[in-house]
Scaffold this motif. Structure first.
Motif, PDB file in Angstrom:
ATOM      1  N   GLN A  27       0.838  -1.195   0.000  1.00 30.80           N
ATOM      2  CA  GLN A  27       0.000   0.000   0.000  1.00 30.80           C
ATOM      3  C   GLN A  27       0.872   1.243   0.000  1.00 30.80           C
ATOM      4  OE1 GLN A  27      -2.442  -0.948   3.528  1.00 30.80           O
ATOM      5  NE2 GLN A  27      -4.163  -0.872   2.098  1.00 30.80           N
ATOM      6  N   ARG A  29       0.597   5.637   0.566  1.00 31.99           N
ATOM      7  CA  ARG A  29      -0.246   6.752   1.019  1.00 31.99           C
ATOM      8  C   ARG A  29       0.568   8.040   1.055  1.00 31.99           C
ATOM      9  NH1 ARG A  29      -1.044   5.652   7.514  1.00 31.99           N
ATOM     10  NH2 ARG A  29       1.120   6.085   8.094  1.00 31.99           N
ATOM     11  N   ASP A  33      -1.597  13.446   4.100  1.00 34.63           N
ATOM     12  CA  ASP A  33      -3.012  13.105   4.273  1.00 34.63           C
ATOM     13  C   ASP A  33      -3.135  11.627   4.632  1.00 34.63           C
ATOM     14  OD1 ASP A  33      -5.766  13.199   4.311  1.00 34.63           O
ATOM     15  OD2 ASP A  33      -5.977  13.152   2.138  1.00 34.63           O
ATOM     16  N   ARG A  34      -2.547  11.251   5.747  1.00 30.46           N
ATOM     17  CA  ARG A  34      -2.523   9.842   6.145  1.00 30.46           C
ATOM     18  C   ARG A  34      -3.924   9.267   6.352  1.00 30.46           C
ATOM     19  NH1 ARG A  34       2.529  11.361   9.516  1.00 30.46           N
ATOM     20  NH2 ARG A  34       4.160  10.513   8.175  1.00 30.46           N
ATOM     21  N   ALA A  35      -4.864  10.082   6.772  1.00 30.50           N
ATOM     22  CA  ALA A  35      -6.237   9.606   6.986  1.00 30.50           C
ATOM     23  C   ALA A  35      -7.015   9.521   5.679  1.00 30.50           C
ATOM     24  CB  ALA A  35      -6.961  10.528   7.965  1.00 30.50           C
ATOM     25  N   GLY A  36      -6.428  10.002   4.591  1.00 33.23           N
ATOM     26  CA  GLY A  36      -7.119  10.053   3.303  1.00 33.23           C
ATOM     27  C   GLY A  36      -7.163   8.741   2.555  1.00 33.23           C
ATOM     28  N   GLY A  37      -6.654   7.681   3.127  1.00 37.33           N
ATOM     29  CA  GLY A  37      -6.696   6.382   2.469  1.00 37.33           C
ATOM     30  C   GLY A  37      -5.359   6.009   1.866  1.00 37.33           C
ATOM     31  N   ALA A  38      -5.326   4.809   1.324  1.00 34.59           N
ATOM     32  CA  ALA A  38      -4.100   4.280   0.734  1.00 34.59           C
ATOM     33  C   ALA A  38      -4.425   3.576  -0.569  1.00 34.59           C
ATOM     34  CB  ALA A  38      -3.431   3.310   1.706  1.00 34.59           C
ATOM     35  N   LEU A  39      -3.474   3.574  -1.456  1.00 32.09           N
ATOM     36  CA  LEU A  39      -3.586   2.873  -2.727  1.00 32.09           C
ATOM     37  C   LEU A  39      -2.990   1.484  -2.555  1.00 32.09           C
ATOM     38  CD1 LEU A  39      -4.049   2.811  -5.835  1.00 32.09           C
ATOM     39  CD2 LEU A  39      -1.718   3.698  -6.055  1.00 32.09           C
ATOM     40  N   SER A  40      -3.774   0.454  -2.793  1.00 34.58           N
ATOM     41  CA  SER A  40      -3.282  -0.921  -2.728  1.00 34.58           C
ATOM     42  C   SER A  40      -2.878  -1.370  -4.127  1.00 34.58           C
ATOM     43  CB  SER A  40      -4.374  -1.858  -2.202  1.00 34.58           C
ATOM     44  OG  SER A  40      -4.719  -1.528  -0.881  1.00 34.58           O
TER      45      SER A  40
END
Length: 70
Positions: A27, A29, A33-40
Motif C-alpha cells: 500500500q 499513502r 493526508d494519512r487519513a485520506g486512504g491508501a492505494l493498494s
C-alpha cells in the motif's frame, strides 16, 4: 492491519512524500493526508515499480553517466 509499519524513503529526509506498507498487500499513502486512504497494488506491480526505479538515478543527484529514458 494492526501493527502494520509504514515506511518513508530515507532519501526524503524531513520532506513530506509518500509512505509504503509492505506487510501483506503493498500500500502507498500520502504523508500529508494519512487519513485520506491508501492505494493498494499487487505485489507484482510493486516489484515492477521498484525494478524500474532502481534502474534509474534519482533526479537532482550526481551520476556517472546518462540516465536511461523510458
Amino acid at each position: 492491519m494492526l501493527g502494520a509499519v509504514w515506511r518513508k524513503s530515507s532519501h526524503s529526509g524531513s520532506e513530506e512524500c509518500v509512505e509504503v506498507r509492505l506487510d501483506g498487500v503493498p500500500q502507498i499513502r500520502d504523508t500529508k493526508d494519512r487519513a485520506g486512504g491508501a492505494l493498494s497494488v499487487t505485489t507484482r506491480s510493486w516489484e515492477a515499480l521498484v525494478a524500474c526505479l532502481s534502474a534509474r538515478k534519482p533526479p537532482g543527484r550526481p551520476h556517472d553517466g546518462p540516465v536511461a529514458s523510458a
